[in-house]
Design a protein around this motif. Structure first.
Motif, PDB file in Angstrom:
ATOM      1  N   PHE A 175      43.460  34.880  27.511  1.00 42.92           N
ATOM      2  CA  PHE A 175      44.544  34.887  28.488  1.00 42.92           C
ATOM      3  C   PHE A 175      45.481  33.725  28.198  1.00 42.92           C
ATOM      4  O   PHE A 175      46.695  33.879  28.229  1.00 42.92           O
ATOM      5  CB  PHE A 175      43.980  34.745  29.911  1.00 42.92           C
ATOM      6  CG  PHE A 175      43.600  36.036  30.579  1.00 42.92           C
ATOM      7  CD1 PHE A 175      43.098  37.114  29.874  1.00 42.92           C
ATOM      8  CD2 PHE A 175      43.736  36.164  31.942  1.00 42.92           C
ATOM      9  CE1 PHE A 175      42.738  38.290  30.502  1.00 42.92           C
ATOM     10  CE2 PHE A 175      43.382  37.341  32.589  1.00 42.92           C
ATOM     11  CZ  PHE A 175      42.891  38.399  31.875  1.00 42.92           C
ATOM     12  N   LYS A 176      44.925  32.562  27.934  1.00 45.89           N
ATOM     13  CA  LYS A 176      45.727  31.368  27.660  1.00 45.89           C
ATOM     14  C   LYS A 176      46.654  31.599  26.468  1.00 45.89           C
ATOM     15  O   LYS A 176      47.835  31.258  26.521  1.00 45.89           O
ATOM     16  CB  LYS A 176      44.809  30.176  27.405  1.00 45.89           C
ATOM     17  CG  LYS A 176      45.541  28.878  27.167  1.00 45.89           C
ATOM     18  CD  LYS A 176      44.553  27.722  26.987  1.00 45.89           C
ATOM     19  CE  LYS A 176      45.288  26.419  26.799  1.00 45.89           C
ATOM     20  NZ  LYS A 176      45.340  25.922  25.477  1.00 45.89           N
ATOM     21  N   GLU A 189      48.905  34.903  35.019  1.00 45.45           N
ATOM     22  CA  GLU A 189      47.572  35.470  34.832  1.00 45.45           C
ATOM     23  C   GLU A 189      47.392  36.792  35.573  1.00 45.45           C
ATOM     24  O   GLU A 189      46.755  37.715  35.068  1.00 45.45           O
ATOM     25  CB  GLU A 189      46.516  34.464  35.291  1.00 45.45           C
ATOM     26  CG  GLU A 189      45.112  34.889  34.947  1.00 45.45           C
ATOM     27  CD  GLU A 189      44.078  33.814  35.222  1.00 45.45           C
ATOM     28  OE1 GLU A 189      42.957  34.193  35.605  1.00 45.45           O
ATOM     29  OE2 GLU A 189      44.383  32.622  35.046  1.00 45.45           O
TER      30      GLU A 189
END
Length: 76
Positions: free
Chosen positions: A40-41, A52
């Motif tokens: 995700f980062k 997110e």
């Protein structure tokens, strides 16, 4: 499934593919990046205008679509 508020389908945007609301980023693009091993980062760094929750809803939408059954309409 809870109502998705961040995924839209607009025939005038990206050929009607499901996208993040207000953006030209498709669910397929995001799922492909996550499936290729990005975190995700990583994805959020590539697309700093996403949050997110966008990624979570893209995953939820993809999971829902994978379980959906499409049947042809009967013709007269």
């Amino acid at each position: 499934m809870k109502k998705l508020t961040r995924i839209v389908l607009d025939p005038n945007v990206m050929g009607g593919k499901p996208c993040i609301k207000g953006l030209r980023v498709t669910v397929g693009t995001l799922i492909g990046l996550l499936a290729s091993g990005l975190s995700f980062k990583d994805v959020l760094e590539m697309y700093p205008y996403l949050v997110e929750e966008d990624l979570k809803e893209a995953l939820a939408y993809a999971a829902w679509r994978s379980e959906e059954f499409e049947a042809p309409l009967a013709t007269a």
